[in-house]
Design a protein around this motif. Structure first.
Motif, mmCIF file in Angstrom:
data_model
loop_
_atom_site.group_PDB
_atom_site.id
_atom_site.type_symbol
_atom_site.label_atom_id
_atom_site.label_comp_id
_atom_site.label_asym_id
_atom_site.label_seq_id
_atom_site.Cartn_x
_atom_site.Cartn_y
_atom_site.Cartn_z
ATOM 1 N N ARG A 103 0.840 -1.204 0.000
ATOM 2 C CA ARG A 103 0.000 0.000 0.000
ATOM 3 C C ARG A 103 0.876 1.255 0.000
ATOM 4 N NH1 ARG A 103 -2.364 3.097 4.391
ATOM 5 N NH2 ARG A 103 -4.337 3.995 3.681
ATOM 6 N N THR A 104 1.911 1.265 0.861
ATOM 7 C CA THR A 104 2.814 2.417 0.925
ATOM 8 C C THR A 104 3.463 2.648 -0.436
ATOM 9 O OG1 THR A 104 3.261 1.896 3.213
ATOM 10 C CG2 THR A 104 4.866 3.295 2.134
ATOM 11 N N ARG A 105 3.954 1.561 -1.030
ATOM 12 C CA ARG A 105 4.634 1.675 -2.322
ATOM 13 C C ARG A 105 3.642 2.095 -3.408
ATOM 14 N NH1 ARG A 105 8.248 3.687 -3.806
ATOM 15 N NH2 ARG A 105 9.279 3.042 -5.668
ATOM 16 N N ARG A 106 2.423 1.536 -3.314
ATOM 17 C CA ARG A 106 1.409 1.838 -4.337
ATOM 18 C C ARG A 106 1.104 3.334 -4.376
ATOM 19 N NH1 ARG A 106 -2.007 -1.811 -2.996
ATOM 20 N NH2 ARG A 106 -3.596 -0.705 -1.828
ATOM 21 N N TYR A 107 0.919 3.926 -3.201
ATOM 22 C CA TYR A 107 0.610 5.366 -3.199
ATOM 23 C C TYR A 107 1.782 6.186 -3.742
ATOM 24 C CZ TYR A 107 -3.968 5.036 -1.116
ATOM 25 O OH TYR A 107 -5.290 4.775 -0.924
ATOM 26 N N ALA A 108 3.005 5.788 -3.404
ATOM 27 C CA ALA A 108 4.161 6.538 -3.910
ATOM 28 C C ALA A 108 4.216 6.433 -5.439
ATOM 29 C CB ALA A 108 5.440 6.001 -3.276
ATOM 30 N N LEU A 109 3.941 5.223 -5.964
ATOM 31 C CA LEU A 109 3.998 5.048 -7.417
ATOM 32 C C LEU A 109 2.839 5.763 -8.114
ATOM 33 C CD1 LEU A 109 5.123 1.301 -7.576
ATOM 34 C CD2 LEU A 109 6.488 3.307 -8.151
ATOM 35 N N LEU A 110 1.664 5.747 -7.491
ATOM 36 C CA LEU A 110 0.516 6.469 -8.090
ATOM 37 C C LEU A 110 0.829 7.961 -8.164
ATOM 38 C CD1 LEU A 110 -2.506 4.638 -6.376
ATOM 39 C CD2 LEU A 110 -1.906 4.559 -8.808
ATOM 40 N N CYS A 111 1.518 8.446 -7.154
ATOM 41 C CA CYS A 111 1.900 9.848 -7.108
ATOM 42 C C CYS A 111 2.881 10.178 -8.249
ATOM 43 C CB CYS A 111 2.577 10.074 -5.756
ATOM 44 S SG CYS A 111 2.375 11.683 -5.115
ATOM 45 N N GLU A 112 3.833 9.262 -8.469
ATOM 46 C CA GLU A 112 4.777 9.457 -9.589
ATOM 47 C C GLU A 112 4.026 9.463 -10.912
ATOM 48 O OE1 GLU A 112 8.229 6.878 -9.965
ATOM 49 O OE2 GLU A 112 8.447 6.875 -7.780
ATOM 50 N N ALA A 113 3.078 8.530 -11.047
ATOM 51 C CA ALA A 113 2.308 8.450 -12.296
ATOM 52 C C ALA A 113 1.504 9.735 -12.505
ATOM 53 C CB ALA A 113 1.374 7.243 -12.250
ATOM 54 N N ALA A 114 0.929 10.252 -11.409
ATOM 55 C CA ALA A 114 0.143 11.493 -11.518
ATOM 56 C C ALA A 114 1.046 12.611 -12.024
ATOM 57 C CB ALA A 114 -0.465 11.847 -10.160
#
Ligand SMILES: Nc1ncnc2c1ncn2[C@@H]1O[C@H](COP(=O)(O)OP(=O)(O)OP(=O)(O)O)[C@@H](O)[C@H]1O
Length: 439
Positions: A103-114
């Motif tokens: 979950r922690t990694r997912r949010y960081a990656l979603l943020c990069e994608a955004a």
């Protein structure tokens, strides 16, 4: 026949108060795929000026087949004409706590994608079923103010990107029926059947047993947070991000839940913690404060130092870490101070007995005894290379809200940000319970 899924998506789109590019977080499961399809249909059906969609799938790379599932989502998005990226979780994975780490990694990656796709906010497919599970899981823990509380409909991630959960009041079954009616399939993640995960066990139990009572709605919780904010503004002063002062009279008022939450939240920030203490600790602390007796008690890494002149809070001088910061990099020391190197590599450690810090706190009006203790836990920033010169930007870190800030807590988080010499948090792009309260 009216369709609850389409209606929910359309009213979400209408709730935007400024133009936005929405990044839909699509795992490939029914909920997030349904969200993507419904938002896409909503944008086709009605003009929503300044709104557009992009999408991202995080490949956690935890099981075979995850990459091809992500590719299937990519193909589906291409069919809709929605720009899509796959972000992969590379590197070693922890052996325990895998869901939390993912979950922690997912949010960081979603943020990069955004950032890459120029999105202003993120939408996820959380449903009412997820909400029931979250409430059931949290009620097993005993944290103050969070116990029976469910997920917020909006949440600020990393101080800058709002994550929105438009389907939080919809049942999963309705979303599946919506997709089935359109002949659209979805992926069933096999980990959803793995009973090693607490969420899966809770889901199984809820499928046959009684559903937990829903927590008070966002409006009630925002109103409570606003009352806590008013308490903070009126009764708490923070000096140098190191020590808080409360009048002796207010200190004992712990039976008021809004004041208690205000005090505990400020204490969590001083202690560098992202959560409030457990109930047993709070009870111990409440008894101490209610008694009105002078003395010191440590709770959640924070010393509550009660004197005739007032109540003082500061981090206890134990287990203070040392942190290395690379040239021009940023790091968070002890969950309390964000340090950015403006030049060479740095080391951050506790100041220890520092006359300069103590003097600053005395000048700020704190009793000398308190100033001396609070100075021990101030940051000392040194060049990693003895010959170098430390040049750094230092800012208070608010562990309680800087990574995840529930939308309804924003007024209180803003009051705390101001106490710690920071700017307020950015407002959400949608009309929410706070729009009418703070504008
Ligand atoms: N691999 C993924 N890629 C993109 N988005 C995802 C992925 N996994 C989950 N999501 C997003 O998160 C939503 C909730 O998923 P899930 O319930 O599995 O996550 P969670 O960990 O419980 O959520 P939370 O982040 O609130 O704890 C999904 O509907 C989807 O929008």
């Amino acid at each position: 026949m009216p369709d609850a899924v389409l209606d929910t998506a359309s009213s979400f789109l209408r709730s935007f108060i400024r133009p936005a590019r929405i990044l839909v977080a699509v795992s490939g499961g029914s909920d997030s795929k349904g969200l993507l399809v419904a938002l896409h249909a909503g944008l086709q059906a009605e003009e929503h000026r300044g709104l557009s969609l992009v999408a991202c799938t995080v490949d956690h790379a935890l099981r075979p087949g995850s990459a091809s599932e992500a590719e299937a989502v990519a193909a589906f998005c291409a069919g809709l004409g929605v720009a899509h990226r796959v972000y992969r979780w590379e590197g070693d994975k922890p052996r325990s706590g895998i869901q939390a780490a993912a979950r922690t990694r997912r949010y960081a990656l979603l943020c990069e994608a955004a950032d890459e796709l120029g999105a202003d906010c993120i939408a996820t497919g959380h449903t009412l079923d997820d909400q029931y599970e979250t409430i059931a899981m949290r009620s097993l823990r005993d944290a103050e103010g969070q116990g029976a509380a469910g997920m917020a409909a909006t949440m600020l991630y990393g101080r800058r990107l709002w994550v929105m959960r438009p389907f939080l009041k919809l049942r999963r079954g309705d979303i599946r029926a919506f997709l089935e009616a359109r002949g659209i399939g979805w992926i069933d993640d096999p980990s959803n059947a793995n009973h090693e995960f607490e969420r899966v066990r809770v889901r199984t139990r809820l499928a046959t047993g009684e559903l937990p009572a829903l927590s008070p709605g966002g409006r009630k919780r925002a109103a409570a947070a606003a009352r806590s904010a008013a308490f903070i503004e009126r009764h708490i002063r923070v000096c140098e991000g190191l020590a808080a002062e409360v009048s002796a009279r207010q200190a004992g008022n712990v039976d008021d839940p809004d004041w208690r939450r205000a005090l505990l939240s400020v204490a969590a920030v001083l202690g560098g913690r992202d959560h409030l203490p457990a109930r047993a600790t709070i009870e111990r602390l409440s008894a101490f404060l209610r008694s009105g007796e002078p003395g010191r008690l440590t709770a959640g890494r924070v010393v509550f130092d009660r004197r005739a002149s007032g109540l003082y809070l500061y981090r206890e001088a134990r287990s203070l870490p040392a942190l290395a910061i690379a040239p021009a990099a940023r790091g968070v020391w002890d969950g309390r101070f964000a340090v950015t190197s403006k030049g060479p590599a740095l080391t951050v450690a506790a100041a220890g007995a520092s006359g300069a810090w103590a003097q600053r706190l005395i000048d700020a009006g704190l009793p000398a005894g308190v100033a001396k203790r609070a100075a021990l836990v101030a940051p000392r920033i040194m060049p990693a290379d003895i010959a170098g010169e430390a040049s750094a930007e230092v800012e208070c870190h608010i562990a309680l809200f800087d990574t995840f800030l529930p939308g309804f807590d924003r007024i209180m988080a803003d009051a705390i940000a101001v106490l710690f010499g920071r700017d307020r948090y950015p407002a959400s792009p949608v009309r929410d319970v706070l729009t009418e309260m703070v504008g």
